[in-house]
Scaffold this motif. Structure first.
Motif, PDB file in Angstrom:
ATOM      1  N   VAL A 249       3.070   5.824  -3.122  1.00  0.00           N
ATOM      2  CA  VAL A 249       4.209   6.528  -3.725  1.00  0.00           C
ATOM      3  C   VAL A 249       3.950   6.713  -5.226  1.00  0.00           C
ATOM      4  N   TRP A 250       3.479   5.648  -5.859  1.00  0.00           N
ATOM      5  CA  TRP A 250       3.183   5.693  -7.292  1.00  0.00           C
ATOM      6  C   TRP A 250       2.119   6.744  -7.608  1.00  0.00           C
ATOM      7  N   ARG A 251       1.073   6.763  -6.781  1.00  0.00           N
ATOM      8  CA  ARG A 251      -0.044   7.684  -7.056  1.00  0.00           C
ATOM      9  C   ARG A 251       0.304   9.129  -6.695  1.00  0.00           C
ATOM     10  N   SER A 252       1.148   9.313  -5.672  1.00  0.00           N
ATOM     11  CA  SER A 252       1.347  10.669  -5.125  1.00  0.00           C
ATOM     12  C   SER A 252       2.691  11.293  -5.477  1.00  0.00           C
ATOM     13  N   ALA A 253       3.503  10.595  -6.247  1.00  0.00           N
ATOM     14  CA  ALA A 253       4.858  11.118  -6.516  1.00  0.00           C
ATOM     15  C   ALA A 253       4.813  12.551  -7.053  1.00  0.00           C
ATOM     16  N   GLY A 254       3.811  12.840  -7.866  1.00  0.00           N
ATOM     17  CA  GLY A 254       3.699  14.175  -8.459  1.00  0.00           C
ATOM     18  C   GLY A 254       3.403  15.259  -7.436  1.00  0.00           C
ATOM     19  N   ARG A 255       2.932  14.846  -6.274  1.00  0.00           N
ATOM     20  CA  ARG A 255       2.600  15.845  -5.246  1.00  0.00           C
ATOM     21  C   ARG A 255       3.732  16.058  -4.250  1.00  0.00           C
ATOM     22  N   PHE A 256       4.816  15.303  -4.389  1.00  0.00           N
ATOM     23  CA  PHE A 256       5.958  15.471  -3.476  1.00  0.00           C
ATOM     24  C   PHE A 256       6.592  16.840  -3.739  1.00  0.00           C
ATOM     25  N   GLU A 257       6.719  17.628  -2.668  1.00  0.00           N
ATOM     26  CA  GLU A 257       7.186  19.008  -2.847  1.00  0.00           C
ATOM     27  C   GLU A 257       8.666  19.188  -2.567  1.00  0.00           C
ATOM     28  N   GLY A 258       9.334  18.150  -2.142  1.00  0.00           N
ATOM     29  CA  GLY A 258      10.776  18.234  -1.917  1.00  0.00           C
ATOM     30  C   GLY A 258      11.161  18.975  -0.650  1.00  0.00           C
ATOM     31  N   ARG A 259      10.198  19.134   0.252  1.00  0.00           N
ATOM     32  CA  ARG A 259      10.529  19.840   1.498  1.00  0.00           C
ATOM     33  C   ARG A 259      11.206  18.916   2.510  1.00  0.00           C
ATOM     34  N   SER A 260      11.143  17.618   2.251  1.00  0.00           N
ATOM     35  CA  SER A 260      11.865  16.666   3.098  1.00  0.00           C
ATOM     36  C   SER A 260      12.579  15.696   2.170  1.00  0.00           C
ATOM     37  N   LYS A 261      13.386  14.807   2.763  1.00  0.00           N
ATOM     38  CA  LYS A 261      14.019  13.773   1.938  1.00  0.00           C
ATOM     39  C   LYS A 261      12.946  12.781   1.488  1.00  0.00           C
TER      40      LYS A 261
ATOM     41  N   ASP B 203       0.830  -1.213   0.000  1.00  0.00           N
ATOM     42  CA  ASP B 203       0.000   0.000   0.000  1.00  0.00           C
ATOM     43  C   ASP B 203       0.866   1.266   0.000  1.00  0.00           C
ATOM     44  N   VAL B 204       1.974   1.214   0.750  1.00  0.00           N
ATOM     45  CA  VAL B 204       2.857   2.382   0.822  1.00  0.00           C
ATOM     46  C   VAL B 204       3.403   2.704  -0.569  1.00  0.00           C
ATOM     47  N   PHE B 205       3.896   1.690  -1.267  1.00  0.00           N
ATOM     48  CA  PHE B 205       4.486   1.968  -2.583  1.00  0.00           C
ATOM     49  C   PHE B 205       3.424   2.270  -3.641  1.00  0.00           C
ATOM     50  N   MET B 206       2.201   1.754  -3.454  1.00  0.00           N
ATOM     51  CA  MET B 206       1.118   2.172  -4.353  1.00  0.00           C
ATOM     52  C   MET B 206       0.854   3.664  -4.149  1.00  0.00           C
TER      53      MET B 206
ATOM     54  N   LEU C 223       7.694  -6.858  -5.270  1.00  0.00           N
ATOM     55  CA  LEU C 223       7.837  -5.979  -6.432  1.00  0.00           C
ATOM     56  C   LEU C 223       6.942  -6.449  -7.578  1.00  0.00           C
ATOM     57  N   ALA C 224       6.882  -7.772  -7.780  1.00  0.00           N
ATOM     58  CA  ALA C 224       6.016  -8.306  -8.839  1.00  0.00           C
ATOM     59  C   ALA C 224       4.566  -7.914  -8.579  1.00  0.00           C
ATOM     60  N   ARG C 225       4.166  -8.030  -7.327  1.00  0.00           N
ATOM     61  CA  ARG C 225       2.790  -7.669  -6.959  1.00  0.00           C
ATOM     62  C   ARG C 225       2.548  -6.175  -7.180  1.00  0.00           C
ATOM     63  N   LEU C 226       3.527  -5.378  -6.791  1.00  0.00           N
ATOM     64  CA  LEU C 226       3.403  -3.923  -6.940  1.00  0.00           C
ATOM     65  C   LEU C 226       3.251  -3.545  -8.413  1.00  0.00           C
TER      66      LEU C 226
END
Lengths: 183, 187
Positions: A55-67, A50-53, B63-66
């Motif tokens: 990341v995929w959906r929200s990457a465009g909203r990352f503002e670079g204010r943190s690492k 869920d976390v990386f999903m 990763l495959a699932r992702l």
């Protein structure tokens, strides 16, 4: 220069290979952090997904204010809180734990601190917010400022959490040695 | 700086993230206090023990699932305007016509027709394998069909972007649905 910023910029443009590369770099520490708080490898795997999903959906909203790493750990932190809420286990308070005034036997702590079994047990006895702070400080080597960003609380709160978590951890380790518990 | 403040910063001296004036002040306090020195040693030992623990993680399977789920989301996330669909439809039509022309010129009745990707495996499924089971296996392995079926019923498969062919090969080879698995023939 944030080593992961380029990946995130590419992910924001739909680059799946950049997502795979970022996942390979961060999945283990993020999973370890989630697992340290949920203690369930299957649920932790689902949450990592869920976390990386997100990341995929929200990457465009990352503002670079943190690492980037701090941002992703923040997503993981909030998702674990959601899980705890669903289980009715969440307690987002900073009560002062009951720590007896006398200091722990630091010589015993040094010995016990080298025993993985003891350390795992004692970290497991900490409250969730204390365990999160210790995990981020000692697993991920984050600064107290970064831990504050991940958890969304002031830096002073993190220092207080770390102070009490450290005391409880040392006391627990010292107690194991005093009671002669084998590693 | 009070003893409590120093105690709160000691873990950050142990993980080497303390900098500047704070670091200097905590180091000075530690140098003058044997109890703090022992506590620092204990914290460093705890940190080293935690970091040395080798833990499980989902790794390539995760990763495959992702990537499988990301693939499902791509149309909704990235492409949503009608003109984009029209452009894609037009591009697909051109590609299909071009491929048909190319196939007519080069087709080998016993060979495979590639769909633009390099195949990593040529796979034959068992005769009683059901389509739903095959689809689930392909998703598990993180591969997609890029060619086939050939006259012999063989399919060409390639890993989804970014996935390892080795782990996909191992998953396919271990499945009862797969009767044969081989590398593609070189031209």
């Amino acid at each position: 220069m944030d080593p992961h910023a380029q990946y995130l910029a590419q992910i924001a443009h739909g680059d799946k290979q950049a997502l795979a590369a970022l996942y390979r770099v961060l999945e283990k520490p993020v999973f370890r952090f989630i697992q340290s708080r949920l203690n369930d490898p299957f649920e932790s795997s689902d949450l990592l997904h869920d976390v990386f999903m997100e990341v995929w959906r929200s990457a465009g909203r990352f503002e670079g204010r943190s690492k980037v790493q701090t941002w992703i750990f923040g997503i993981a932190y909030r998702k674990v809180i959601d899980v705890h809420r669903k289980r009715g286990r969440v307690k987002v308070t900073d009560d002062i734990p009951e720590v007896v005034d006398d200091d722990a036997n630091t010589e015993a702590c040094l010995a016990a601190g080298q025993e993985a079994e003891h350390v795992r047990h004692c970290v497991g006895t900490l409250k969730d917010d204390h365990r999160s702070a210790i995990s981020l400080a000692f697993f991920e080597d984050m600064t107290y400022g970064e831990i504050a960003e991940v958890t969304g609380v002031p830096e002073g709160t993190i220092k207080t959490r770390i102070y009490h978590a450290k005391k409880l951890l040392l006391r627990c380790l010292s107690g194991l040695v005093d009671r002669g518990v084998p590693a | 700086m009070t003893r409590e403040e120093i105690g709160a910063l000691l873990p950050f001296l142990a993980n080497e993230t303390l900098t500047g004036d704070e670091r200097t002040r905590v180091e000075t306090a530690v140098a003058d206090d044997p109890a703090l020195q022992q506590e620092l040693q204990a914290l460093r030992a705890i940190r080293a023990t935690m970091q040395a623990e080798d833990s499980y993680s989902p790794a390539e399977i995760g990763l495959a699932r992702l990537l499988r789920d990301v693939e499902k989301e791509v149309p909704q996330k990235r492409i949503h305007r009608p003109w984009v669909w029209q452009s894609i439809a037009a591009a697909l039509l051109v590609a299909v016509v071009a491929q048909t022309l190319l196939t007519q010129r080069t087709a080998d009745p016993g060979g495979y027709q590639l769909a633009g990707e390099d195949a990593a495996f040529v796979v034959g499924f068992s005769l009683d394998a059901r389509e739903g089971d095959i689809r689930a296996l392909l998703l598990d392995a993180g591969v997609m069909i890029v060619g086939g079926p050939s006259a012999l019923g063989l399919y060409e498969l390639a890993p989804i972007d970014g996935l390892s062919a080795d782990s996909a090969g191992a998953i396919l080879a271990a499945s009862d649905l797969v009767e044969s698995i081989d590398l593609p023939e070189e031209d």
